[in-house]
Enzyme design. Structure first.
Site, mmCIF file in Angstrom:
data_model
loop_
_atom_site.group_PDB
_atom_site.id
_atom_site.type_symbol
_atom_site.label_atom_id
_atom_site.label_comp_id
_atom_site.label_asym_id
_atom_site.label_seq_id
_atom_site.Cartn_x
_atom_site.Cartn_y
_atom_site.Cartn_z
ATOM 1 N N ASP A 144 -13.210 -2.657 -1.117
ATOM 2 C CA ASP A 144 -12.101 -2.359 -2.023
ATOM 3 C C ASP A 144 -10.870 -3.186 -1.645
ATOM 4 O O ASP A 144 -9.761 -2.663 -1.553
ATOM 5 C CB ASP A 144 -11.762 -0.870 -2.041
ATOM 6 N N HIS A 149 -9.787 -2.365 -6.776
ATOM 7 C CA HIS A 149 -9.730 -1.598 -8.019
ATOM 8 C C HIS A 149 -8.375 -1.723 -8.719
ATOM 9 O O HIS A 149 -8.237 -1.292 -9.860
ATOM 10 C CB HIS A 149 -10.060 -0.117 -7.757
ATOM 11 N N SER A 182 -1.948 2.339 -4.378
ATOM 12 C CA SER A 182 -3.135 1.556 -4.035
ATOM 13 C C SER A 182 -2.756 0.151 -3.590
ATOM 14 O O SER A 182 -2.028 -0.551 -4.277
ATOM 15 C CB SER A 182 -4.069 1.466 -5.239
#
Length: 728
Positions: free
Chosen positions: A221, A188, A297
């Site tokens: 992810d 993402h 992230s």
């Protein structure tokens, strides 16, 4: 008179002497009493007993109201000062009567925790400071990518720890996993980006590189990036996430809000078997309370030995800020994801990763020579067999020298390992290496290239195991729907395996948690030779029940070439036994590209006969079909065009299957049946109930057939080059 006076004087002297003796006796007794009291005090303190204040309280029993003093139970830090510790697990008895003193130990103040009490994390950060990078992803058309955490999150559900948004750029974090420029980050972070840049730190500053997206996996992810470094980079070591226990201490390193090399500390709070995050089911996530914010992230979750056990991915938040609950993808899943593409990763040496020594893990088997010992820079090579002409860093770590004396050992990144070569091959070198043992540098193959098996998408996947292993220990194309029961699809020797979900179980009659659904079989592969068909349910492998594709892969890792593996398969309500053998068909399949989807054998669905290659079965349909519509509005989807699947840019081997086309979803109505199932705009529908829909006529026939059957509808969908199934 004189005698009387003398007697009186003698008696006075005797009384005085007696008084002095009594005083000396009393003083001696007092000293003894003090020594006894002091000894008792020391004994009580050394044995974890009461302090002096508590002793005085006990001595003053009944003189005042009772006071219950709270107990501070010490954790690991309680052992710092054993003279003031409280026995672990001690229980306090209630007062026996009103006004009595409860037998409760007094409060113990251990003071501030000593530096380094939780492990050498400062040295860990020093070790990894050049292995953590900042990732900047620019969106298409100069528009910033959406950042849902920038707004309030009233549902309170887990959301990705999205990269911080700066006008037209998103900022995340990545981890260098190989010194030749491979970097892992979150899917993402780079989704929707048309350019990605990576900022790498070194001992003198930082360097910005343009990065290429090698592969992505929405369900995991994870994304793998590649840069072309000017010098070898410092790679981190992926540890064993299965060995991490709840309450183990960890640190999270990242770039929250663009603040590079920010470190937060916490513990492993839990291990989550399955979590639905923004509509995608993720499996086996590590939960931590180490602070994770926007920009973290893709950063590493690290334990005290310096190995990475997770890739930070998401947070649970009601308002977009960190609320003490974060999630990370386990390093073991990340390792499989990376090894599918790169073949080898660095591993810690015998000295341990915390010492900063990283060795190259070459492919197993083939007799690859061991690395040589560390040597001083500038040392003359002692070899005479051709190695004197090679770069010493190929086999050795170098110890740099300075000011006339050696410096501490520093890790020297080894170059990319040479490719595997077959045994007996003639050496092409003319610099002396032709006289060496080829196994010193190359992996030796037994006269054949490593076995590879094509996936259903047409790409060839490399083994993560030695060439002699049967297992394709990889994660195949994964879907983004939340009905995936927490895991994705795995390709096993030509058979695509998908976990059972509730809707898929209702379609097949098999409950969730029993068996693995076979969603496709490639012809001329071991799976096809064994008799497996699309629509079968795999119940047992080698006598062991299976419920997830990963369990099948784990069992197959233990097998070796030539061994027969017993399979228990459910087909049409009957349990059948089959045998899977890695024979010549398996080897030949390595060079066979996946055929067109329309040419694959299709299972009978709803009582219909299997469709022949290139034909569409229409139960009860007329011999001459009317002209089909060119636009469709079905289950909340608007479909107008048909096109071939387009793979992700930069993914090796991911080419469109020849002749394969699908119905492109132009728009999905919010709240419709299609939207609830997880379909999105730009999805490409390849099959409806196992019928290819390469054109309007086939889609129209498939829709009518699904409507007449009155059952749930099984769709095969391609999204960004990844194929998966959705049940409506």
């Amino acid at each position: 008179m004189a005698m009387f006076n003398g007697d009186v004087e003698d008696g006075g002297r005797g009384d005085a002497s007696c008084g002095k003796d009594l005083k000396r006796y009393l003083m001696l007794m007092g000293v003894v009493a003090l020594v006894v009291l002091f000894g008792a005090f020391i004994y009580r303190q050394s044995s974890g007993g009461l302090r002096l204040g508590a002793m005085l309280e006990q001595m003053g029993r009944g003189t005042g109201p009772a006071v219950n003093v709270p107990v501070q139970q010490g954790g690991p830090s309680a052992a710092v000062n054993p003279a003031m510790s409280v026995p672990a697990g001690a229980r306090v008895a209630p007062p026996s009567a009103a006004g009595a003193i409860a037998t409760m130990p007094p409060m113990v103040d251990f003071g501030p925790a000593p530096i380094g009490a939780g492990g050498p994390f400062s040295s860990v950060v020093t070790l990894l400071r050049n292995s953590v990078v900042a990732v900047t992803a620019s969106s298409a058309n100069g528009q910033a990518m959406p950042d849902p955490l920038g707004l309030a999150n009233p549902d309170g559900l887990p959301h990705f720890a999205n990269p911080a948004t700066r006008s037209v750029e998103n900022i995340g974090t990545g981890v260098i996993v190989r010194n030749d420029g491979f970097i892992v980050t979150n899917y993402h972070v780079v989704r929707g980006a048309n350019s990605v840049f990576v900022t790498v730190q070194d001992d003198v500053g930082s360097t910005r590189y343009s990065a290429e997206i090698i592969k992505m996996d929405e369900a995991l992810d994870l994304a793998l990036l590649k840069v072309a470094p000017k010098t070898p980079l410092t790679a981190a070591v992926l540890g064993d996430s299965d060995g991490v226990q709840v309450a183990d201490e960890v640190i999270a390193i990242g770039t929250p809000f663009g603040l590079d090399m920010t470190v937060s500390r916490g513990i492993i709070s839990a291990k989550r078997k399955s979590m639905v995050i923004e509509g995608v089911t993720h499996s086996n996530l590590l939960q931590t309370d180490a602070a994770i914010n926007q920009g973290n992230s893709g950063g590493p979750l690290v334990i005290s030995n310096g190995t990475v056990v997770g890739i930070n991915t998401a947070i649970y938040t009601p308002n977009g800020a960190f609320a003490g609950i974060g999630f990370a993808v386990p390093s073991n899943q990340a390792r499989l994801f990376i090894l599918d593409e790169v073949g080898w990763l660095p591993t810690s040496t015998a000295e341990g990763a915390s010492m900063g020594l990283v060795a190259m893990q070459r492919p197993m088997g083939g007799g690859v020579g061991a690395a040589g010992p560390a040597i001083f820079a500038g040392t003359r090579a002692p070899h005479t067999d051709g190695r004197q002409n090679m770069d010493c860093t190929t086999c050795h770590d170098l110890i740099p020298a300075g000011n006339g004396r050696p410096a501490p050992m520093m890790p020297i990144a080894a170059p990319i390992p040479p490719p595997p070569i077959p045994m007996g091959a003639v050496s092409p070198h003319t610099d002396g290496r032709q006289n060496m043992n080829c196994a010193n540098c190359h992996q030796m193959l037994g006269g054949a290239a490593p076995i590879a098996a094509p996936g259903l998408g047409g790409g060839a996947y490399r083994f993560a195991q030695p060439p002699g292993s049967l297992a394709i220990n990889i994660q195949g194309p994964r879907g983004g729907q939340s009905t995936a029961a927490g895991t994705g699809r795995v390709t096993l020797l030509g058979a695509a395996l998908t976990p059972m979900s509730q809707r898929l179980g209702a379609q097949t009659g098999v409950p969730v948690g029993r068996g693995v659904f076979i969603s496709g079989v490639t012809p001329n592969t071991p799976a096809a030779t064994a008799g497996l068909r699309p629509g079968d349910v795999l119940l047992k492998v080698d006598g062991r029940p299976v419920r997830l594709p990963e369990e099948v892969s784990a069992i197959m890792v233990e097998m070796h070439a030539g061994r027969s593996v017993r399979l228990g398969v459910l087909r049409d309500g009957d349990v059948r036994n089959m045998t899977l053998v890695a024979g010549p068909a398996g080897l030949a399949a390595a060079a066979v590209q996946a055929p067109a989807i329309a040419d694959m054998a299709q299972p009978p669905m709803g009582g219909m006969a299997p469709t022949a290659p290139g034909m569409v079965a229409v139960p009860g349909g007329p011999a001459v079909m009317p002209k089909p519509p060119t636009e469709f509005n079905w289950l909340g989807m608007e479909i107008e065009t048909f096109q071939a699947p387009r793979p992700i840019t930069g993914v090796p081997g991911a080419v469109p299957v020849p002749g394969a086309k699908g119905a492109q979803v132009a728009e999905v109505l919010v709240g419709s049946r299609a939207a609830v199932a997880g379909l999105q705009a730009n999805d490409l529908i390849l099959e409806v109930n196992n019928r290819p829909v390469a054109g309007p006529a086939r889609l129209d026939a498939a829709i009518k057939g699904a409507t007449n059957a009155g059952q749930q509808i099984l769709l095969k969908v391609n999204r960004n080059g990844q194929e998966f199934w959705i049940v409506l």
